[in-house]
Design a protein around this motif. Structure first.
Motif, mmCIF file in Angstrom:
data_model
loop_
_atom_site.group_PDB
_atom_site.id
_atom_site.type_symbol
_atom_site.label_atom_id
_atom_site.label_comp_id
_atom_site.label_asym_id
_atom_site.label_seq_id
_atom_site.Cartn_x
_atom_site.Cartn_y
_atom_site.Cartn_z
ATOM 1 N N LEU A 16 -73.370 -84.444 -22.000
ATOM 2 C CA LEU A 16 -73.280 -85.709 -22.739
ATOM 3 C C LEU A 16 -73.375 -86.914 -21.798
ATOM 4 O O LEU A 16 -73.906 -87.963 -22.178
ATOM 5 C CB LEU A 16 -71.982 -85.775 -23.538
ATOM 6 N N GLU A 17 -72.878 -86.775 -20.577
ATOM 7 C CA GLU A 17 -73.035 -87.844 -19.586
ATOM 8 C C GLU A 17 -74.514 -88.028 -19.265
ATOM 9 O O GLU A 17 -75.009 -89.168 -19.222
ATOM 10 C CB GLU A 17 -72.244 -87.496 -18.319
ATOM 11 N N LEU A 47 -70.213 -88.375 -10.972
ATOM 12 C CA LEU A 47 -69.547 -87.104 -10.694
ATOM 13 C C LEU A 47 -68.838 -86.697 -11.969
ATOM 14 O O LEU A 47 -67.906 -87.365 -12.412
ATOM 15 C CB LEU A 47 -68.544 -87.244 -9.551
ATOM 16 N N SER A 48 -69.287 -85.608 -12.563
ATOM 17 C CA SER A 48 -68.779 -85.211 -13.877
ATOM 18 C C SER A 48 -67.347 -84.699 -13.802
ATOM 19 O O SER A 48 -66.812 -84.427 -12.728
ATOM 20 C CB SER A 48 -69.662 -84.122 -14.491
ATOM 21 N N PRO A 68 -73.938 -96.365 -5.370
ATOM 22 C CA PRO A 68 -72.825 -96.409 -6.311
ATOM 23 C C PRO A 68 -72.495 -95.021 -6.869
ATOM 24 O O PRO A 68 -73.396 -94.223 -7.150
ATOM 25 C CB PRO A 68 -73.326 -97.337 -7.420
ATOM 26 N N VAL A 69 -71.195 -94.771 -7.024
ATOM 27 C CA VAL A 69 -70.719 -93.505 -7.582
ATOM 28 C C VAL A 69 -69.667 -93.811 -8.637
ATOM 29 O O VAL A 69 -68.748 -94.599 -8.405
ATOM 30 C CB VAL A 69 -70.115 -92.590 -6.496
ATOM 31 N N LEU A 70 -69.820 -93.160 -9.791
ATOM 32 C CA LEU A 70 -68.834 -93.227 -10.869
ATOM 33 C C LEU A 70 -68.272 -91.831 -11.067
ATOM 34 O O LEU A 70 -69.010 -90.903 -11.389
ATOM 35 C CB LEU A 70 -69.493 -93.709 -12.171
ATOM 36 N N GLY A 71 -66.971 -91.685 -10.864
ATOM 37 C CA GLY A 71 -66.304 -90.416 -11.101
ATOM 38 C C GLY A 71 -65.649 -90.423 -12.463
ATOM 39 O O GLY A 71 -64.957 -91.378 -12.822
ATOM 40 N N ILE A 72 -65.881 -89.368 -13.230
ATOM 41 C CA ILE A 72 -65.305 -89.232 -14.566
ATOM 42 C C ILE A 72 -64.309 -88.082 -14.550
ATOM 43 O O ILE A 72 -64.670 -86.966 -14.186
ATOM 44 C CB ILE A 72 -66.408 -88.998 -15.607
ATOM 45 N N VAL A 158 -62.930 -93.304 -13.645
ATOM 46 C CA VAL A 158 -62.197 -93.414 -14.908
ATOM 47 C C VAL A 158 -61.637 -92.042 -15.253
ATOM 48 O O VAL A 158 -62.297 -91.025 -15.066
ATOM 49 C CB VAL A 158 -63.078 -93.949 -16.067
ATOM 50 N N GLN A 159 -60.410 -92.031 -15.741
ATOM 51 C CA GLN A 159 -59.760 -90.785 -16.113
ATOM 52 C C GLN A 159 -60.304 -90.256 -17.435
ATOM 53 O O GLN A 159 -60.234 -89.075 -17.713
ATOM 54 C CB GLN A 159 -58.241 -91.016 -16.220
#
Length: 182
Positions: A16-17, A47-48, A68-72, A158-159
């Motif tokens: 879904l990401e 990062l899933s 840039p890195v977004l961790g979920i 984001v958590q």
């Protein structure tokens, strides 16, 4: 066209990401977390989430790619743990509808969601101490660190799960991250 790859940490929502980014017109590929860092040619990474901190492959090395890195969820926890923060068991486990207070209206990822947003989150594990250089970006009644941000290094976490329909402004969050990758 901007390219943001999604690193698969074997989470149930990883596809879904990938789709959320594709729906925004982003060129995106789903990568195994064992992909060598030298083979990554993306403008940014997501990062899933996933079930196991011990099964995150090369994700810690991706933080040194200067993109840039977004961790979920687990991705956020991995960023925190890899860079000197701490992760612990949450007091409230399982998935739930959570109202997150946006702490910094100028935050590049969450600022536009202020003053608060409703999200779908899991708190079996959570970041309990921010790594050096990060600031608190969001909090809730069930989790003191719902989101963290280091705009100087373009690292965010984001958590919750912005990719699921239960999250109110998930598309906007991904759009904000896309802008950081341009």
């Amino acid at each position: 066209m901007v390219r943001i790859d999604v690193v698969d940490n074997h989470g149930q929502f990883t596809h879904l990401e990938h789709r959320a980014l594709r729906d925004l017109g982003v060129n995106t590929t789903l990568l195994e977390n064992t992909t060598p860092p030298a083979e990554i040619e993306a403008d940014g990474l997501v990062l899933s989430g996933g079930p196991d901190m011990d099964d995150t492959g090369n994700c810690a090395a991706y933080l040194d790619l200067d993109i840039p890195v977004l961790g979920i969820c687990l991705g956020m926890q991995l960023i925190a743990k890899s860079l000197g923060g701490t992760v612990g068991t949450g007091e409230y486990g399982g998935y739930a509808d959570v109202t997150v207070e946006v702490v910094d209206e100028d935050d590049p990822i969450l600022g536009s969601l202020a003053p608060e947003t409703r999200v779908w989150a899991s708190h079996a594990d959570e970041v309990t101490e921010l790594p050096p250089g990060f600031s608190l970006a969001g909090r809730s009644d069930v989790c003191a660190i719902e989101a963290m941000s280091d705009p100087k290094r373009d690292l965010y976490g984001v958590q919750w799960h912005p990719e699921v329909a239960h999250t109110e402004a998930g598309t906007e969050l991904f759009e904000n991250f896309r802008r950081r990758c341009e």
